[in-house]
Design an enzyme around this catalytic site. Structure first.
Site, PDB file in Angstrom:
ATOM      1  N   GLU A  30      -2.649  -1.093  10.944  1.00 26.35           N
ATOM      2  CA  GLU A  30      -3.381  -0.694   9.738  1.00 26.35           C
ATOM      3  C   GLU A  30      -4.859  -1.094   9.831  1.00 26.35           C
ATOM      4  O   GLU A  30      -5.205  -2.270   9.766  1.00 26.35           O
ATOM      5  CB  GLU A  30      -2.756  -1.347   8.495  1.00 26.35           C
ATOM      6  CG  GLU A  30      -1.312  -0.967   8.261  1.00 26.35           C
ATOM      7  CD  GLU A  30      -1.131   0.485   7.864  1.00 26.35           C
ATOM      8  OE1 GLU A  30      -2.102   1.101   7.345  1.00 26.35           O
ATOM      9  OE2 GLU A  30      -0.032   1.008   8.059  1.00 26.35           O
ATOM     10  N   GLU A  71      -2.789  -5.110   0.076  1.00 28.69           N
ATOM     11  CA  GLU A  71      -2.775  -4.198   1.229  1.00 28.69           C
ATOM     12  C   GLU A  71      -1.463  -4.304   2.007  1.00 28.69           C
ATOM     13  O   GLU A  71      -0.929  -3.292   2.476  1.00 28.69           O
ATOM     14  CB  GLU A  71      -3.956  -4.490   2.156  1.00 28.69           C
ATOM     15  CG  GLU A  71      -4.077  -3.522   3.312  1.00 28.69           C
ATOM     16  CD  GLU A  71      -4.410  -2.111   2.865  1.00 28.69           C
ATOM     17  OE1 GLU A  71      -3.709  -1.167   3.313  1.00 28.69           O
ATOM     18  OE2 GLU A  71      -5.358  -1.933   2.084  1.00 28.69           O
ATOM     19  N   GLU A  78       4.020   2.437   2.172  1.00 24.66           N
ATOM     20  CA  GLU A  78       3.746   3.599   3.017  1.00 24.66           C
ATOM     21  C   GLU A  78       4.754   3.698   4.162  1.00 24.66           C
ATOM     22  O   GLU A  78       5.225   4.792   4.481  1.00 24.66           O
ATOM     23  CB  GLU A  78       2.325   3.534   3.567  1.00 24.66           C
ATOM     24  CG  GLU A  78       1.274   3.809   2.524  1.00 24.66           C
ATOM     25  CD  GLU A  78      -0.134   3.815   3.088  1.00 24.66           C
ATOM     26  OE1 GLU A  78      -0.329   3.463   4.276  1.00 24.66           O
ATOM     27  OE2 GLU A  78      -1.049   4.172   2.331  1.00 24.66           O
TER      28      GLU A  78
END
Length: 123
Positions: A30, A71, A78
């Site tokens: 990420e 995050e 996700e």
């Protein structure tokens, strides 16, 4: 996966290992998380230096730490959505958008804390 046979210190050590695996995979996969980690490396010492009281220092630093926490949760959401299926679906898109909005709000929160604490000192 839950393992009812592992208890006590062994469970804590294993949980720590799983957490480190999560940090490692998120950092590797990420870009946003990598950027936030590097921002932390730069801004935490700055927050400790700019804060005049222990409470100010805590607010400056903790407001920054919220961003990568959110995050990590966003990345987990996700990954789960992508695991279910890569085809476009309204609910999948909504879940990702809502998680992204949470990251945005955490960044706005940190910016507001820094602004409210530091701008009056320079005016």
């Amino acid at each position: 996966m839950a393992n009812g046979k592992v208890t006590g210190w062994r469970r804590i050590i294993r949980a720590f290992g799983f957490s480190m695996q999560g940090f490692k995979s998120c950092y590797q996969l990420e870009e946003a998380f990598r950027q936030e980690v590097w921002a932390l490396i730069l801004l935490v010492p700055l927050g400790l230096w700019l804060g005049e009281t222990p409470l100010e220092r805590a607010m400056l630093v903790c407001s920054l730490l919220i961003v990568p926490i959110v995050e990590l949760l966003n990345s987990a959401i996700e990954a789960n959505v992508d695991r279910v299926g890569l085809e476009r679906h309204e609910l999948s898109g909504r879940a990702k958008d809502i998680a992204s909005a949470a990251v945005f709000l955490s960044i706005a929160f940190a910016a507001a804390i820094w602004g409210l604490l530091l701008i009056p000192k320079w005016m």
